[in-house]
Motif scaffolding. Structure first.
Motif, PDB file in Angstrom:
ATOM      1  N   LYS A  18     -83.711 -94.685 -77.869  1.00 30.87           N
ATOM      2  CA  LYS A  18     -84.633 -95.568 -78.595  1.00 30.87           C
ATOM      3  C   LYS A  18     -84.798 -95.111 -80.050  1.00 30.87           C
ATOM      4  CE  LYS A  18     -87.301 -96.692 -74.435  1.00 30.87           C
ATOM      5  NZ  LYS A  18     -88.645 -96.652 -73.797  1.00 30.87           N
ATOM      6  N   GLY A  19     -83.706 -94.762 -80.672  1.00 30.45           N
ATOM      7  CA  GLY A  19     -83.744 -94.278 -82.048  1.00 30.45           C
ATOM      8  C   GLY A  19     -82.640 -93.266 -82.270  1.00 30.45           C
ATOM      9  N   ALA A  20     -82.823 -92.387 -83.232  1.00 33.55           N
ATOM     10  CA  ALA A  20     -81.800 -91.391 -83.544  1.00 33.55           C
ATOM     11  C   ALA A  20     -81.923 -90.181 -82.624  1.00 33.55           C
ATOM     12  CB  ALA A  20     -81.942 -90.949 -84.996  1.00 33.55           C
ATOM     13  N   ALA A  21     -80.805 -89.472 -82.447  1.00 37.14           N
ATOM     14  CA  ALA A  21     -80.847 -88.195 -81.744  1.00 37.14           C
ATOM     15  C   ALA A  21     -81.707 -87.218 -82.542  1.00 37.14           C
ATOM     16  CB  ALA A  21     -79.432 -87.645 -81.585  1.00 37.14           C
ATOM     17  N   LEU A  22     -82.340 -86.281 -81.859  1.00 32.26           N
ATOM     18  CA  LEU A  22     -83.270 -85.367 -82.531  1.00 32.26           C
ATOM     19  C   LEU A  22     -82.597 -84.566 -83.638  1.00 32.26           C
ATOM     20  CD1 LEU A  22     -85.353 -84.019 -79.504  1.00 32.26           C
ATOM     21  CD2 LEU A  22     -86.014 -85.755 -81.174  1.00 32.26           C
ATOM     22  N   SER A  23     -81.323 -84.216 -83.471  1.00 30.17           N
ATOM     23  CA  SER A  23     -80.622 -83.431 -84.491  1.00 30.17           C
ATOM     24  C   SER A  23     -80.044 -84.295 -85.595  1.00 30.17           C
ATOM     25  CB  SER A  23     -79.480 -82.637 -83.848  1.00 30.17           C
ATOM     26  OG  SER A  23     -78.439 -83.501 -83.448  1.00 30.17           O
TER      27      SER A  23
END
Length: 696
Positions: A18-23
């Motif tokens: 639901k968006g970008a990967a944390l990294s």
């Protein structure tokens, strides 16, 4: 389950939910197995590793495992693919082991996975959770940086109860200056025949250019570089100018000459034969340095010291055959640790067999100079006047109530581009950017900046740090701007293991942290003893060319520092209590996992620019170099875990024999023993052959 927690963390770092990967890295986007070509294949291997660690829940999990398995049977890619395949198991097993043996780690792993499950975007709280698993040293550096700096400075405080009763009085005569020259081939071997060297030198260079590289160094000197870009010239020129200023100031006598002992390490076996003739030709073609006396030691010279002096000496006086031990520890080729320990030990050898009047050594790097004008203006003292402090060699009580001996001394650095801001401008500043990518696994820049401010930038201005009754000890030191009293070296016998490839300066003290009871050996921080770091101005190309090797060396450093600290005869937690946050961040609970994850996230960040770009080309270079250098260490780590401990034991035994021999020779020479006097005569002959004339 630790396996599941690890999968959750890696998946959330490298796959969007639901968006970008944390990294900020999407490994799935980088895994395109239908694409061919070296860069695409290298990128796919890297992405497949991250996907496989994410677990069966990843849509490409099975495809990634099959891809790595297929390439592991491809002769062109089997080494690289196998390195990553085995890495998956190495990471999982290591995390499982830490989870079982360390309750705090287990709790941190579970908490980090839980946080990743519950959050869609990164925050400082999330960074802290991830760092608590992979980089706990960084957690203590979060928050109010000034408060962290003050707290660390308090931990380093020493209350002096006995100044050195016999401090340095005449540094130009009592201190040996030392440095190491790192020599490699020209980047284009085709240039060799055009070099202005003798025919025999060019022929030997041609032969060496056909060999595989054995060792990697930070910005080594390339044979053929112009004198104005040659560290071998630059550092000595700066030291000669500094000595001229000392004579004008009256801190050195008109006829004084600083003794400079230079070790020479090479990257290729064939350079052994050519490096001394090459340096003699370089030094013969420049202006003279009338204020210096320069000696150069190659591996061949150190072998001569072993064969003609050390081995006969121990056989005569200690009744031991030690040729193999001395060959292991006493020399200049190999990793950084070997030449670093040699230079320190050479000062003891010099005092016993050449000049009893010397008291200390001081190591500089050849891309550093003393800016005498700035030193005098901002500290009121010239470079050599900083050596006169009775705190060097003092004893005191540290913040934990233990007695320490400040037998070593450390200064600091200021970047050339920053010196107009002031001498006390830290060369590593606090980062302003939010950690991302690789930095979520390892972010040494933060504790390095904290430590630089807390230790290197400390000034003594009043109680409790007045520079008389109170000072601080140093853990974070640099390879240049550090000194050691010879009496302290002979008593405590510190050494850096010869397998240390980076941060050999910070490793030097580790084996002596608690080994001698009270007082224990420590570094004195000397405020204002600051050298200007000029590498960017004259060696920028060499720095650029060494970028990949330096990064991989940082990964090796994690494995070597952790492995070494595990061999010491006290708990790793005790070591880390002393050396955190910066030096200690390279001592990890899960070193293999950190090295693999740092590498693969680092490469994934580069590949985000797209195949064919400069970043992508650099990624392939780093990936291949890392696999080649890390794999032998990891195999040794997992198959013969006691081998490193045995190596450390052997090296300690060798250095004990060396210092035992120095003690015995000093006594026998004083008594007029003919054999000892004969060894002293042989030592003088070796030193004469190492002397280099500088100037036309």
């Amino acid at each position: 389950m630790p396996h599941r927690s690890l999968q959750i963390i890696i998946s959330r770092l490298t796959a969007p939910v639901k968006g970008a990967a944390l990294s900020g890295i999407n490994a799935g986007d980088q895994f395109r197995p239908s694409e061919d070509g070296d860069q695409a294949t290298a990128r796919n291997i890297n992405a497949a590793f991250l996907i496989a660690l994410s677990g069966p829940g990843h849509a490409f999990y099975e495809a990634a495992r099959r891809y790595l398995g297929r390439l592991a049977r491809d002769p062109a890619w089997e080494g690289l693919a196998q390195f990553h395949l085995e890495g998956i198991d190495r990471v999982i097993q290591e995390v499982h082991g830490a989870d079982r043996s360390d309750k705090a780690f287990s709790q941190a792993l579970t908490a980090a996975a839980d946080w990743c499950n519950r959050h869609q975007s990164l925050s400082q709280d999330g960074i802290a959770h991830l760092w608590q698993v992979f980089f706990p040293e960084g957690v203590q550096c979060l928050g109010d940086s000034e408060a962290v700096i003050q707290a660390l400075r308090g931990q380093r405080r020493v209350h002096i109860h006995r100044p050195n009763p016999d401090p340095i009085h005449a540094p130009a005569r009592e201190v040996l200056f030392m440095s190491n020259l790192l020599i490699t081939l020209p980047s284009d071997p085709g240039e060799i025949q055009g070099f202005p060297y003798s025919e025999s030198t060019r022929k030997q260079l041609d032969q060496a250019a056909q060999e595989d590289q054995l060792y990697w160094y930070d910005h080594p000197i390339r044979i053929g570089v112009n004198p104005e870009n040659n560290e071998a010239v630059y550092g000595l020129r700066g030291l000669n100018e500094a000595m001229q200023a000392e004579k004008a100031r009256g801190t050195a006598q008109p006829d004084d000459r600083l003794t400079c002992l230079l070790s020479v390490s090479v990257t290729h076996e064939g350079l052994h034969q050519v490096v001394k003739p090459y340096l003699k030709e370089v030094y013969a073609g420049i202006e003279s340095f009338p204020h210096l006396r320069v000696l150069v030691f190659s591996e061949r010279d150190t072998r001569r010291i072993i064969d003609e002096i050390l081995v006969p000496g121990v056989e005569r006086y200690l009744r031991i055959s030690a040729a193999d031990l001395f060959a292991l520890i006493f020399g200049v080729d190999g990793e950084y640790g070997r030449h670093y320990s040699f230079l320190k030990a050479l000062s003891a050898f010099w005092k016993v067999l050449i000049d009893p009047g010397v008291k200390a050594s001081f190591k500089i790097d050849m891309d550093q100079v003393f800016d005498q004008e700035a030193l005098i203006r901002e500290t009121g003292m010239s470079a050599l006047e900083h050596f006169l402090t009775p705190l060097w060699g003092a004893e005191g009580v540290d913040a934990r109530g233990r007695t320490v001996h400040l037998g070593m001394m450390a200064g600091a650095l200021v970047n050339q581009k920053d010196i107009q801001k002031g001498l006390f401008t830290p060369d590593v500043t606090l980062p302003q950017e939010t950690p991302h990518g690789e930095s979520l696994i390892f972010y040494s820049r933060l504790p390095q900046a904290i430590s630089t401010q807390a230790e290197m930038m400390t000034r003594y201005s009043g109680f409790p740090l007045d520079g008389v009754s109170g000072c601080i000890q140093r853990i974070h030191v640099t390879g240049g701007t550090c000194g050691a009293l010879i009496t302290s070296l002979r008593k405590y016998r510190p050494f850096t293991p010869s397998f240390m490839g980076r941060a050999e300066d910070q490793a030097f003290l580790l084996g002596s942290l608690f080994s001698h009871g009270d007082p224990n050996l420590r570094y004195l921080h000397k405020p204002g003893l600051i050298m200007r770091h000029d590498k960017e101005s004259f060696a920028a190309q060499a720095v650029k060319e060494a970028k990949a090797g330096k990064y991989v060396g940082d990964l090796v450093r994690i494995l070597r520092f952790t492995g070494y600290c595990r061999t010491l005869p006290w708990p790793v937690k005790e070591t880390k209590r002393e050396i955190d946050p910066f030096t200690g961040c390279f001592v990890s609970a899960i070193p293999q996992s950190v090295a693999y994850l740092r590498l693969t996230l680092h490469l994934a960040q580069k590949w985000q620019s797209g195949t064919g770009t400069r970043e992508s080309q650099e990624a392939v270079q780093v990936q291949r170099l890392a696999a080649g250098r890390l794999e032998p260490i990891l195999k040794e780590w997992n198959r013969t875990p006691r081998l490193l401990a045995e190596r450390v034991r052997q090296e300690k035994q060798g250095w004990d024999l060396f210092y035992d021999l120095m003690d015995r020779l000093e006594t026998e020479i004083a008594n007029g023993d003919a054999f000892a006097l004969g060894l002293r005569k042989k030592a003088a002959a070796v030193m004469k052959d190492c002397f280099v004339e500088v100037g036309r």
